[in-house]
Write a protein that holds these residues in place. Sequence first.
Motif, mmCIF file in Angstrom:
data_model
loop_
_atom_site.group_PDB
_atom_site.id
_atom_site.type_symbol
_atom_site.label_atom_id
_atom_site.label_comp_id
_atom_site.label_asym_id
_atom_site.label_seq_id
_atom_site.Cartn_x
_atom_site.Cartn_y
_atom_site.Cartn_z
ATOM 1 N N ALA A 1 24.321 67.356 59.904
ATOM 2 C CA ALA A 1 23.185 67.638 59.017
ATOM 3 C C ALA A 1 21.869 67.601 59.796
ATOM 4 O O ALA A 1 21.005 68.469 59.598
ATOM 5 C CB ALA A 1 23.165 66.640 57.859
ATOM 6 N N ALA B 1 23.030 72.374 56.323
ATOM 7 C CA ALA B 1 22.570 70.987 56.238
ATOM 8 C C ALA B 1 22.853 70.430 54.848
ATOM 9 O O ALA B 1 23.337 69.297 54.714
ATOM 10 C CB ALA B 1 21.079 70.902 56.556
ATOM 11 N N GLU C 1 25.182 67.264 53.952
ATOM 12 C CA GLU C 1 24.560 66.134 53.258
ATOM 13 C C GLU C 1 25.272 65.811 51.944
ATOM 14 O O GLU C 1 25.446 64.639 51.610
ATOM 15 C CB GLU C 1 23.077 66.416 53.021
ATOM 16 N N ARG C 2 25.685 66.840 51.191
ATOM 17 C CA ARG C 2 26.408 66.598 49.931
ATOM 18 C C ARG C 2 27.725 65.886 50.195
ATOM 19 O O ARG C 2 28.079 64.921 49.501
ATOM 20 C CB ARG C 2 26.667 67.915 49.196
ATOM 21 N N ARG D 1 19.438 70.857 60.154
ATOM 22 C CA ARG D 1 18.023 70.801 59.744
ATOM 23 C C ARG D 1 17.117 71.193 60.911
ATOM 24 O O ARG D 1 16.150 71.938 60.736
ATOM 25 C CB ARG D 1 17.652 69.405 59.248
ATOM 26 N N TYR E 1 29.181 63.957 59.824
ATOM 27 C CA TYR E 1 28.398 64.754 58.878
ATOM 28 C C TYR E 1 26.909 64.459 58.992
ATOM 29 O O TYR E 1 26.080 65.350 58.803
ATOM 30 C CB TYR E 1 28.903 64.562 57.450
ATOM 31 N N ASP E 2 26.564 63.219 59.326
ATOM 32 C CA ASP E 2 25.156 62.892 59.548
ATOM 33 C C ASP E 2 24.634 63.649 60.775
ATOM 34 O O ASP E 2 23.570 64.269 60.723
ATOM 35 C CB ASP E 2 24.991 61.387 59.720
ATOM 36 N N LEU F 1 28.488 64.206 52.917
ATOM 37 C CA LEU F 1 28.139 62.898 53.473
ATOM 38 C C LEU F 1 27.941 61.887 52.345
ATOM 39 O O LEU F 1 28.443 60.752 52.425
ATOM 40 C CB LEU F 1 26.869 63.008 54.317
ATOM 41 N N GLU F 2 27.264 62.269 51.291
ATOM 42 C CA GLU F 2 27.063 61.364 50.149
ATOM 43 C C GLU F 2 28.400 60.970 49.517
ATOM 44 O O GLU F 2 28.593 59.810 49.156
ATOM 45 C CB GLU F 2 26.130 61.987 49.111
#
Length: 140
Positions: free
Chosen positions: A104, A116, A120-121, A108, A100-101, A123-124
């Motif tokens: 993203a 992205a 990122e959501r 981007r 996912y990193d 990924l968190e």
Amino acid sequence: MSDPRIVGYLNRAVAHELSAVQQYLAQARLTAMWGMVDVSDCLRRDAQEELDHADRFMTRMFHYGVTPNGSQLAPVRLGRSMAELLARNRELEMEAVRLYDEAAVYCRRVGAQDDAALFERILEDELEHVREIDAQGQPA
């Protein structure tokens, strides 16, 4: 027009999330057999969270008019102890973190802000899951 690389990331994400669902459900059953009902319930909740992630990725794929194809599931990784299960789950979550990193960053770079943001959501969420696994592995 959809970027084939983004669609590829989305497909890999669906496959990963469905693999995680399979792993967490299998582990939930195993821990229930070990008499660890609370752990089993927690693993079922984890499976549901991963299923929700798969749904979000699939929704994005439909936005592009692409049919999800997460049929390449990773094998379930069990263990003979709770420590082994935690280690397997950490490996699984770290695979998601890396994927996912990377996705993203790519999104981007090509200006696909909505994609992205989705990566990122989630990924968190996955990083939080790694922190939870790490905390479970610490001695009390």
